[in-house]
Design an enzyme around this catalytic site. Structure first.
Site, PDB file in Angstrom:
ATOM      1  N   GLY A  51      36.491  51.604  50.445  1.00 47.57           N
ATOM      2  CA  GLY A  51      35.130  52.024  50.144  1.00 47.57           C
ATOM      3  C   GLY A  51      34.876  53.379  50.775  1.00 47.57           C
ATOM      4  O   GLY A  51      35.615  53.795  51.678  1.00 47.57           O
ATOM      5  N   CYS A  78      42.288  49.661  53.603  1.00 49.38           N
ATOM      6  CA  CYS A  78      41.572  50.889  53.972  1.00 49.38           C
ATOM      7  C   CYS A  78      40.231  50.541  54.659  1.00 49.38           C
ATOM      8  O   CYS A  78      40.247  49.987  55.743  1.00 49.38           O
ATOM      9  CB  CYS A  78      41.402  51.791  52.746  1.00 49.38           C
ATOM     10  SG  CYS A  78      40.903  53.452  53.192  1.00 49.38           S
ATOM     11  N   TYR A  79      39.090  50.810  54.004  1.00 49.86           N
ATOM     12  CA  TYR A  79      37.794  50.455  54.609  1.00 49.86           C
ATOM     13  C   TYR A  79      37.802  48.978  55.015  1.00 49.86           C
ATOM     14  O   TYR A  79      37.296  48.608  56.079  1.00 49.86           O
ATOM     15  CB  TYR A  79      36.672  50.725  53.606  1.00 49.86           C
ATOM     16  CG  TYR A  79      35.295  50.326  54.078  1.00 49.86           C
ATOM     17  CD1 TYR A  79      34.515  51.210  54.825  1.00 49.86           C
ATOM     18  CD2 TYR A  79      34.760  49.072  53.778  1.00 49.86           C
ATOM     19  CE1 TYR A  79      33.239  50.856  55.255  1.00 49.86           C
ATOM     20  CE2 TYR A  79      33.490  48.699  54.205  1.00 49.86           C
ATOM     21  CZ  TYR A  79      32.735  49.588  54.943  1.00 49.86           C
ATOM     22  OH  TYR A  79      31.481  49.238  55.364  1.00 49.86           O
ATOM     23  N   HIS A 164      46.847  52.368  50.772  1.00 46.46           N
ATOM     24  CA  HIS A 164      46.516  51.690  49.508  1.00 46.46           C
ATOM     25  C   HIS A 164      47.773  51.157  48.807  1.00 46.46           C
ATOM     26  O   HIS A 164      48.435  51.902  48.084  1.00 46.46           O
ATOM     27  CB  HIS A 164      45.793  52.662  48.570  1.00 46.46           C
ATOM     28  CG  HIS A 164      44.416  52.966  49.018  1.00 46.46           C
ATOM     29  ND1 HIS A 164      43.329  52.204  48.655  1.00 46.46           N
ATOM     30  CD2 HIS A 164      43.940  53.929  49.841  1.00 46.46           C
ATOM     31  CE1 HIS A 164      42.245  52.697  49.226  1.00 46.46           C
ATOM     32  NE2 HIS A 164      42.588  53.747  49.956  1.00 46.46           N
ATOM     33  N   GLU A 166      47.919  49.342  46.330  1.00 46.68           N
ATOM     34  CA  GLU A 166      47.678  49.175  44.892  1.00 46.68           C
ATOM     35  C   GLU A 166      47.966  50.430  44.083  1.00 46.68           C
ATOM     36  O   GLU A 166      48.069  50.367  42.869  1.00 46.68           O
ATOM     37  CB  GLU A 166      46.223  48.719  44.651  1.00 46.68           C
ATOM     38  CG  GLU A 166      45.128  49.751  44.917  1.00 46.68           C
ATOM     39  CD  GLU A 166      44.705  49.865  46.380  1.00 46.68           C
ATOM     40  OE1 GLU A 166      45.479  49.451  47.254  1.00 46.68           O
ATOM     41  OE2 GLU A 166      43.606  50.393  46.642  1.00 46.68           O
ATOM     42  N   ASP A 220      39.125  47.569  21.433  1.00 46.90           N
ATOM     43  CA  ASP A 220      38.445  46.375  21.938  1.00 46.90           C
ATOM     44  C   ASP A 220      37.603  45.692  20.870  1.00 46.90           C
ATOM     45  O   ASP A 220      37.677  44.477  20.692  1.00 46.90           O
ATOM     46  CB  ASP A 220      37.553  46.738  23.139  1.00 46.90           C
ATOM     47  CG  ASP A 220      38.300  47.597  24.129  1.00 46.90           C
ATOM     48  OD1 ASP A 220      39.523  47.424  24.226  1.00 46.90           O
ATOM     49  OD2 ASP A 220      37.666  48.451  24.767  1.00 46.90           O
ATOM     50  N   SER A 221      36.811  46.491  20.137  1.00 50.16           N
ATOM     51  CA  SER A 221      35.957  45.849  19.132  1.00 50.16           C
ATOM     52  C   SER A 221      36.796  45.349  17.957  1.00 50.16           C
ATOM     53  O   SER A 221      36.436  44.377  17.301  1.00 50.16           O
ATOM     54  CB  SER A 221      34.835  46.781  18.678  1.00 50.16           C
ATOM     55  OG  SER A 221      35.339  47.882  17.977  1.00 50.16           O
ATOM     56  N   LYS A 361      42.120  46.239  29.764  1.00 50.15           N
ATOM     57  CA  LYS A 361      42.503  46.754  28.454  1.00 50.15           C
ATOM     58  C   LYS A 361      43.913  46.305  28.032  1.00 50.15           C
ATOM     59  O   LYS A 361      44.136  45.931  26.888  1.00 50.15           O
ATOM     60  CB  LYS A 361      42.427  48.278  28.456  1.00 50.15           C
ATOM     61  CG  LYS A 361      42.345  48.818  27.051  1.00 50.15           C
ATOM     62  CD  LYS A 361      41.890  50.247  27.011  1.00 50.15           C
ATOM     63  CE  LYS A 361      41.418  50.600  25.637  1.00 50.15           C
ATOM     64  NZ  LYS A 361      40.000  50.397  25.446  1.00 50.15           N
TER      65      LYS A 361
END
Ligand code: XMP
Length: 505
Positions: A51, A78-79, A164, A166, A220-221, A361
């Site tokens: 954060g 991290c934070y 991080h 990730e 997506d739609s 996605k």
């Protein structure tokens, strides 16, 4: 599942996606969710995200402290790691030297979170201006860097990493996440998209009243519409709003694609509405807001014109919220107002169905594959909700739209011919607000400068400009200037994201 508490990091959803990719379900919850709610979900572990704040500031975001009494592993990133150290009585202060980017980590002792990593020193990705100066009593330091003496630590079943894991640039980042998820939390690999789809189909087949589904031609739609069309006896009406900001022949292409999938769509032409409201407006955020507002108005009147429909299906994705700065904690920074989140009327009398609410996605793409949607439909480049209005710098006029559409058509055709279209993440033209002098057949031409933008990306969060070869760029520039007389010059955008964004506005 693993629960991730969001303290406003731009990377919160990245943590979540990494874990989903390992076959474990995740949920991202606000930082201050109650420990009772977390217990109810019965997760295998909890992660506290990074954060932008300082844990010692009065406004710092704090979790429910009872969380630390739940007997499950907790990892702070991290934070999140600074928060753990601070809460348990350690000292966090402003660092003399902040660490940003590639940083060498040195492992001090064997431990579960860094297990299976073949070297004692490796590079991690850092992004912090505060440092954990001293750890609370009984905490064990496991690794350090030049400027972070407590870069990895442990206390009972609570772990902290200052870097991080990730992000793609952290070496062995996936391994560290796996160590936490499987080695420490003992989570099971039981999340897969097939069973999710099966349960959604079952849930949706219980709907007996009429459903409205707006389509845009985007992935997506389209997947949403096809999903609904596969539910026996469901009464669904599909519609498209023509904002007048689409590319040349887009409406016809979309209609044809849907027809080939056995779906009929109603098209509502609202172009004059959008163009008149955009008249004279130059500011990018203003333009986005107007498009969002008009879209909501038009959308509201269309859905009310369908009689007897009770449900509205939407292709909302899990990270839609964070990209618009309305992350679950409401703490991420707004970079651009996104049309798909801002563009819905707030006072509608419909029940909302959002089958992809908890999906990313790439997971929606997987559903598209399972539903056998042809690749050329699934792999069309993303196109922003506000359409060409954000690709015309300055005021949007019919004339500029026409110019941009002509150029776009040529560019796309050339990309297809050269076999490049499906190799890049996104490619488009931007009509800049600058004019330049040219010379064509001994005559002076004073026309617009057109920019070509082509990027490589995996998730649109970061992107690099595509290093296309000069011969190809040369062909495109020649064709555009030869066929579109209002354009005098073509330039190529060589900026990555960050510091730029993909779209120009
Ligand atoms: P930026 O320009 O923020 O774009 O780097 C990241 C990705 O998002 C697309 N984009 C949008 N998509 N509504 C959308 O549905 C929007 O308002 C919007 N703005 C940008 C952009 O094309 C890129 O793929």
């Amino acid at each position: 599942m693993i629960v991730i508490l969001d303290f406003g990091s731009q990377y919160t959803h990245l943590i979540s996606r990494r874990i989903r990719n390992l076959g474990v379900y995740t949920e991202v919850l606000p930082f201050n969710v109650s420990s009772e709610k977390v217990s109810e979900l019965n997760p295998s572990g909890v992660i506290l995200s990074g954060g932008p704040q300082s844990v010692y500031s009065d406004e710092s975001l704090r979790p429910d402290l009872q969380l630390f009494r739940i007997p499950i592993p907790i990892l702070g990133i991290c934070y999140g790691s600074q928060l753990i150290a601070h809460i348990f009585g350690g000292r966090v202060r402003k660092a003399d030297v902040g660490e940003y980017g590639r940083t060498k980590l040195r492992v001090l002792k064997k431990n579960k979170i860094l297990s299976g990593i073949p070297s004692k020193e490796f590079f991690v990705w850092m992004s912090h201006g505060d440092v954990i100066d001293s750890l609370p009593e009984d905490f064990e330091v496991l690794a350090h860097t030049d400027f972070s003496p407590n870069a990895v630590f442990k206390f009972r079943n609570i772990w902290g990493v200052q870097f991080h894991p990730e992000v793609y640039h952290t070496q062995f980042g996936d391994r560290i996440i796996e160590n936490f998820v499987f080695g420490i939390c003992r989570a099971k690999r039981d999340w897969n998209i097939e069973s999710y789809l099966e349960s959604k189909l079952k849930e949706l087949s219980e709907i007996k009243e009429g459903v409205l589904c707006a389509v845009s031609g985007g992935t997506d739609s389209t997947v949403l519409a096809v999903l609904l069309s596969r539910i026996k006896n469901m009464n669904v009406k599909y519609f498209l709003i023509d904002t007048g900001l689409l590319r040349k022949n887009d409406v016809e292409k979309i209609r044809k694609n849907f027809n080939s999938l056995g779906i009929q769509i109603d098209v509502f032409d609202a172009s004059s509405n959008f163009l008149s409201q955009l008249k004279g407006v130059e500011d990018p955020e203003e333009k986005r807001k107007i498009v969002g507002r008009v879209f909501a108005e038009v959308f509201g009147s269309i859905i009310n014109s369908y009689k007897g429909m009770k449900y509205l299906a939407q292709g909302t994705l899990y990270p839609d919220v964070i990209e618009s700065g309305v992350s679950v904690s409401g703490k991420a920074d707004v970079i651009k107002t996104h049309h798909n989140v801002g563009g819905m009327p707030s006072d509608i009398n419909f029940k909302i169905i959002e089958p992809f609410r908890y999906l990313y996605k790439d997971e929606v793409r997987e559903i598209g594959k399972i539903l056998n949607i042809p690749e050329e439909i699934m792999n069309r480049h993303p196109f922003p909700g506000p359409g060409l209005s954000v690709r015309i710098i300055g005021e949007v006029t019919e004339e500029k739209l026409r110019i941009l559409r002509e150029a776009e058509e040529i560019f796309e055709e050339e990309l297809m011919k050269a076999g490049l279209y499906y190799k890049v993440w996104q490619a488009f033209c931007v009509l800049t607000n600058s004019k330049s002098v040219g010379v064509v057949g001994d005559r002076r031409r004073y026309g617009w400068v057109l920019a070509l933008r082509v990027v490589e990306s995996v998730d649109a969060m970061t992107a690099d400009w595509a290093h296309l070869n000069y011969t190809f760029l040369d062909t495109v520039a020649r064709k555009i200037v030869a066929s579109v007389p209002q354009i005098s010059r073509v330039v190529y955008d060589i900026t990555s994201k960050p510091p730029a964004t993909i779209e120009w506005e």
